[in-house]
Design a protein around this motif. Structure first.
Motif, PDB file in Angstrom:
ATOM      1  N   VAL A  91       0.848  -1.189   0.000  1.00  0.00           N
ATOM      2  CA  VAL A  91       0.000   0.000   0.000  1.00  0.00           C
ATOM      3  C   VAL A  91       0.885   1.241   0.000  1.00  0.00           C
ATOM      4  CG1 VAL A  91      -1.860   1.221   1.159  1.00  0.00           C
ATOM      5  CG2 VAL A  91      -1.712  -1.296   1.316  1.00  0.00           C
ATOM      6  N   GLU A  92       0.664   2.103  -0.981  1.00  0.00           N
ATOM      7  CA  GLU A  92       1.384   3.382  -1.039  1.00  0.00           C
ATOM      8  C   GLU A  92       0.406   4.487  -0.671  1.00  0.00           C
ATOM      9  OE1 GLU A  92       4.230   5.995  -4.095  1.00  0.00           O
ATOM     10  OE2 GLU A  92       3.387   4.047  -4.710  1.00  0.00           O
ATOM     11  N   ILE A  93       0.733   5.235   0.383  1.00  0.00           N
ATOM     12  CA  ILE A  93      -0.164   6.241   0.942  1.00  0.00           C
ATOM     13  C   ILE A  93       0.485   7.617   0.814  1.00  0.00           C
ATOM     14  CG2 ILE A  93      -1.392   7.006   3.025  1.00  0.00           C
ATOM     15  CD1 ILE A  93      -1.201   4.084   3.997  1.00  0.00           C
ATOM     16  N   ASP A  94      -0.287   8.585   0.350  1.00  0.00           N
ATOM     17  CA  ASP A  94       0.176   9.964   0.290  1.00  0.00           C
ATOM     18  C   ASP A  94      -0.286  10.666   1.567  1.00  0.00           C
ATOM     19  OD1 ASP A  94       1.011  12.495  -0.372  1.00  0.00           O
ATOM     20  OD2 ASP A  94      -0.723  12.914  -1.656  1.00  0.00           O
ATOM     21  N   ALA A  95       0.666  10.938   2.463  1.00  0.00           N
ATOM     22  CA  ALA A  95       0.301  11.529   3.755  1.00  0.00           C
ATOM     23  C   ALA A  95      -0.173  12.962   3.617  1.00  0.00           C
ATOM     24  CB  ALA A  95       1.499  11.464   4.706  1.00  0.00           C
ATOM     25  N   ALA A  96       0.107  13.603   2.486  1.00  0.00           N
ATOM     26  CA  ALA A  96      -0.352  14.978   2.311  1.00  0.00           C
ATOM     27  C   ALA A  96      -1.865  15.047   2.209  1.00  0.00           C
ATOM     28  CB  ALA A  96       0.296  15.582   1.074  1.00  0.00           C
ATOM     29  N   SER A  97      -2.489  14.015   1.608  1.00  0.00           N
ATOM     30  CA  SER A  97      -3.947  14.006   1.459  1.00  0.00           C
ATOM     31  C   SER A  97      -4.624  13.009   2.398  1.00  0.00           C
ATOM     32  CB  SER A  97      -4.326  13.673   0.005  1.00  0.00           C
ATOM     33  OG  SER A  97      -3.716  12.468  -0.402  1.00  0.00           O
ATOM     34  N   ASN A  98      -3.845  12.222   3.140  1.00  0.00           N
ATOM     35  CA  ASN A  98      -4.398  11.272   4.112  1.00  0.00           C
ATOM     36  C   ASN A  98      -3.664  11.471   5.436  1.00  0.00           C
ATOM     37  OD1 ASN A  98      -6.165   9.305   2.309  1.00  0.00           O
ATOM     38  ND2 ASN A  98      -4.237   9.620   1.236  1.00  0.00           N
ATOM     39  N   ARG A  99      -3.789  12.658   5.977  1.00  0.00           N
ATOM     40  CA  ARG A  99      -2.974  13.036   7.121  1.00  0.00           C
ATOM     41  C   ARG A  99      -3.692  12.943   8.454  1.00  0.00           C
ATOM     42  NH1 ARG A  99      -3.233  18.752   8.282  1.00  0.00           N
ATOM     43  NH2 ARG A  99      -0.998  18.655   8.717  1.00  0.00           N
ATOM     44  N   GLY A 100      -4.951  12.567   8.437  1.00  0.00           N
ATOM     45  CA  GLY A 100      -5.733  12.564   9.667  1.00  0.00           C
ATOM     46  C   GLY A 100      -5.538  11.299  10.482  1.00  0.00           C
ATOM     47  N   VAL A 101      -6.041  11.351  11.712  1.00  0.00           N
ATOM     48  CA  VAL A 101      -5.892  10.224  12.622  1.00  0.00           C
ATOM     49  C   VAL A 101      -6.748   9.045  12.189  1.00  0.00           C
ATOM     50  CG1 VAL A 101      -7.693  11.062  14.168  1.00  0.00           C
ATOM     51  CG2 VAL A 101      -5.880   9.597  15.064  1.00  0.00           C
ATOM     52  N   GLU A 102      -7.867   9.294  11.495  1.00  0.00           N
ATOM     53  CA  GLU A 102      -8.741   8.193  11.093  1.00  0.00           C
ATOM     54  C   GLU A 102      -8.060   7.296  10.077  1.00  0.00           C
ATOM     55  OE1 GLU A 102     -11.475   7.384  12.476  1.00  0.00           O
ATOM     56  OE2 GLU A 102     -11.467   9.114  13.812  1.00  0.00           O
ATOM     57  N   GLU A 103      -7.322   7.885   9.124  1.00  0.00           N
ATOM     58  CA  GLU A 103      -6.623   7.066   8.129  1.00  0.00           C
ATOM     59  C   GLU A 103      -5.558   6.178   8.783  1.00  0.00           C
ATOM     60  OE1 GLU A 103      -7.227  10.225   7.864  1.00  0.00           O
ATOM     61  OE2 GLU A 103      -8.227  10.638   5.953  1.00  0.00           O
ATOM     62  N   ILE A 104      -4.837   6.723   9.771  1.00  0.00           N
ATOM     63  CA  ILE A 104      -3.806   5.942  10.449  1.00  0.00           C
ATOM     64  C   ILE A 104      -4.433   4.868  11.330  1.00  0.00           C
ATOM     65  CG2 ILE A 104      -1.798   6.084  11.979  1.00  0.00           C
ATOM     66  CD1 ILE A 104      -1.445   7.345   9.209  1.00  0.00           C
ATOM     67  N   ARG A 105      -5.561   5.173  11.938  1.00  0.00           N
ATOM     68  CA  ARG A 105      -6.252   4.146  12.732  1.00  0.00           C
ATOM     69  C   ARG A 105      -6.716   3.005  11.851  1.00  0.00           C
ATOM     70  NH1 ARG A 105      -9.917   8.168  16.571  1.00  0.00           N
ATOM     71  NH2 ARG A 105      -8.281   8.609  18.113  1.00  0.00           N
ATOM     72  N   ASP A 106      -7.113   3.314  10.626  1.00  0.00           N
ATOM     73  CA  ASP A 106      -7.511   2.264   9.689  1.00  0.00           C
ATOM     74  C   ASP A 106      -6.331   1.337   9.378  1.00  0.00           C
ATOM     75  OD1 ASP A 106      -9.507   1.169   7.760  1.00  0.00           O
ATOM     76  OD2 ASP A 106      -7.993   1.791   6.312  1.00  0.00           O
ATOM     77  N   ILE A 107      -5.145   1.951   9.214  1.00  0.00           N
ATOM     78  CA  ILE A 107      -3.946   1.115   9.007  1.00  0.00           C
ATOM     79  C   ILE A 107      -3.679   0.256  10.238  1.00  0.00           C
ATOM     80  CG2 ILE A 107      -1.445   1.210   8.658  1.00  0.00           C
ATOM     81  CD1 ILE A 107      -1.851   3.747   7.045  1.00  0.00           C
ATOM     82  N   ARG A 108      -3.773   0.876  11.407  1.00  0.00           N
ATOM     83  CA  ARG A 108      -3.496   0.150  12.657  1.00  0.00           C
ATOM     84  C   ARG A 108      -4.424  -1.052  12.830  1.00  0.00           C
ATOM     85  NH1 ARG A 108      -4.727   3.516  17.884  1.00  0.00           N
ATOM     86  NH2 ARG A 108      -6.822   3.007  17.128  1.00  0.00           N
TER      87      ARG A 108
END
Length: 581
Positions: A91-108
């Motif tokens: 998975v390649e993620i662009d943190a500039a457009s997916n910078r919120g805590v919800e996106e990281i929680r989804d990864i977790r």
């Protein structure tokens, strides 16, 4: 088939294809060979140096069906699909457009599940410094103790913005700018494969303009190919990039050294006619003088020779100046480059900067050199009067520019001279000088100014309707005089005055005043304290009335007749006797 950009076509697909990062490639290959690769990597460095490419190559290497090995085979199904971005476990993620805590929680929440298509689940987070503080906190625990089947690769151009707790849990690799020789070699290879005939000088110039970024170099080459076709020449590169050839700089510097102001201004005008921008000329000129200084002070340095094609010519030009003179010139250019960012006339600043360099070179002693021809006594460099004249003109221009950029200037087309607010005086001056205010002081009682005062409320209302922010600055000022279409407004706060003097704000205010007052109007500003001081100085000395004490007459006391007083004054009080009838 649609054209694919060169930087995408020539994106490295294996470690051997990467340019200029041998220290990173060797470390990663050794870890892959020994099976000691980490669960978290941090790739940081300038743009276009291969961070994301290295991350994808590493993802392919650990998941290659013929591996894991030091190189991905790029032939198996896993390698081909990872290259295409079709594997769900990479998975390649662009943190500039997916910078919120919800996106990281989804990864977790998803890392706990085992990969379904390849052996290792890989998360590549690009521009990771863009994550919020909450997102970093959510990532921290997962990054510290991830499952055995998960690998994180973080890429960033600004590692200083990452929390230390994140950096300490990763293996950090610093990508370096690609060396000029390696860039030229790669550009030469690309041209050969693409059927392009590229001159060595042109490729070297492209490499220097890319500033160590291989992607930038390939993008620039792609643009120049679209312009010139199958033949890439040095002149084409200069034309498409707006750069200037080294011999043009050499002629300009020679004119500066000889004190030839006319030649300097003529060459600047030539640059502008060729479509070159003043700020780009200033930037290139600073680099040129920097290279001259390096050649003079550090001869044979690798940092110098990479940027210079003909080192002998640079040494000859550098020999005309002393090291102190070159340092002073770089300081002068750097100052005017900073001022240029806030100026609406950058070409004027470029001309003033070079005229000042010319005066410095004419007034400074030349660098000692063997077999150098002496400067003739009749030349411009030896003429003290010309140098003094130039310094006076430059000083006057600098004062005018400072007023234009910082404190506002007199409006064009006004009949009378506008008041000029001087900059802070030296400590010996008792107070600010206020010049050319007599006409405005006389006009403050005219009926025309009374009309302006009566309509000023409408002016403020219309300014507020058009742009409320400008109204917030203008309301701090009050009109104090009106003359020849110039409305003089005095401000209590200097920041408010400077903001209204900005070209866009000033134009809006002047348009509103012209419409409201029914005639062309221009805005002139000054500080209210200075206006009050000038008004006090202009007041004539008022005649003071002499106060005399007069004794009050007692009630009922007889009043003296006027003729009795006259008699006393004529003959004296001793000779006059008053008899009651």
């Amino acid at each position: 088939m649609a054209h694919i950009a060169l930087y995408r076509t020539w994106r490295p697909q294996s470690f051997r294809d990467m340019v200029g990062q041998k220290h990173i490639v060797q470390t990663l290959q050794n870890s892959l060979r020994e099976g000691r690769y980490s669960h978290a990597y941090l790739f940081c460095g300038p743009r276009g140096t291969g961070k994301t490419s290295a991350a994808k190559i590493l993802a392919k290497a650990v998941n290659c069906q013929n591996g894991p090995g030091v190189e991905p085979c790029n032939q198996c199904d896993a390698c081909l699909r990872i290259t295409e971005g079709a594997v769900m476990d990479v998975v390649e993620i662009d943190a500039a457009s997916n910078r919120g805590v919800e996106e990281i929680r989804d990864i977790r929440d998803k890392v706990k599940y085992a990969p379904t298509e390849v052996r290792q689940k890989v998360y590549i987070i690009d521009e990771v410094h863009m994550l919020t503080t909450e997102a970093f906190n959510a990532l921290l625990k997962t990054l510290e103790e991830p499952p055995a089947h998960v690998m994180f690769i973080l890429a960033t151009t600004e590692p200083h913005r990452l929390p230390a707790t994140i950096i300490s849990r990763c293996q950090r690799f610093d990508f370096r700018r690609v060396a000029l020789e390696e860039q030229v070699e790669r550009l030469r290879e690309v041209c050969k494969e693409e059927g392009i005939d590229g001159d060595d000088d042109a490729l070297a110039f492209i490499a220097r303009l890319s500033d160590g970024g291989m992607r930038d170099a390939l993008s620039l080459l792609d643009q120049i190919i679209a312009f010139s076709g199958q033949k890439v020449t040095y002149e084409d590169v200069l034309s498409i990039t707006g750069g200037m050839a080294s011999d043009q700089f050499e002629q300009l510097v020679h004119a500066v050294q000889e004190g030839d102001v006319g030649g300097v201004l003529q060459r600047i005008e030539g640059f502008m006619q060729e479509g070159k921008s003043a700020d780009k000329c200033m930037e290139s000129l600073i680099y040129y003088f920097r290279d001259l200084l390096m050649v003079k002070m550090v001869p044979g340095s690798q940092a110098v020779t990479e940027r210079i094609l003909d080192i002998k010519r640079f040494e000859a030009v550098a020999g005309r100046f002393s090291s102190e003179a070159l340092i002073a010139m770089i300081d002068t250019l750097n100052y005017y480059q900073t001022e240029m960012k806030y100026s609406v006339q950058p070409q004027t600043l470029l001309e003033v900067a070079l005229m000042k360099l010319t005066s410095q070179a004419a007034g400074a002693p030349a660098a000692p050199r063997a077999a150098a021809p002496a400067v003739p006594s009749s030349g411009p460099a030896a003429s003290g009067g010309l140098v003094d004249q130039l310094m006076g003109r430059i000083q006057k221009l600098e004062e005018q520019l400072a007023q234009l950029m910082k404190q506002g200037a007199a409006p064009a087309g006004g009949g009378a001279a506008a008041p000029v607010q001087r900059s802070a005086p030296p400590p010996s001056a008792p107070r600010r000088r206020i010049e050319k205010l007599d006409a405005y002081l006389r006009a403050k009682d005219d009926p025309a100014f009374q009309k302006v005062l009566g309509l000023w409320g409408q002016v403020l209302t219309r300014v507020k309707e058009q742009k409320i922010t400008i109204h917030a600055w203008l309301v701090d000022g009050e009109p104090v005089s009106f003359m020849d279409g110039n409305v003089l407004v005095a401000f209590k706060n200097d920041i408010h005055r400077q903001t209204t003097e900005k070209p866009a704000n000033k134009e809006l205010i002047q348009n509103v005043m012209s419409e409201t007052l029914g005639q062309p109007c221009a805005l002139v500003t000054m500080m209210l304290a200075d206006w009050k001081a000038a008004s006090e100085q202009a007041k004539p000395a008022e005649s003071k009335e002499e106060l005399q004490l007069v004794a009050e007459e007692e009630p009922g006391a007889p009043k003296k007749e006027e003729w009795i007083d006259e008699a006393i004054q004529l003959f004296g009080e001793d000779l006059v006797k008053i008899k009651e009838d």
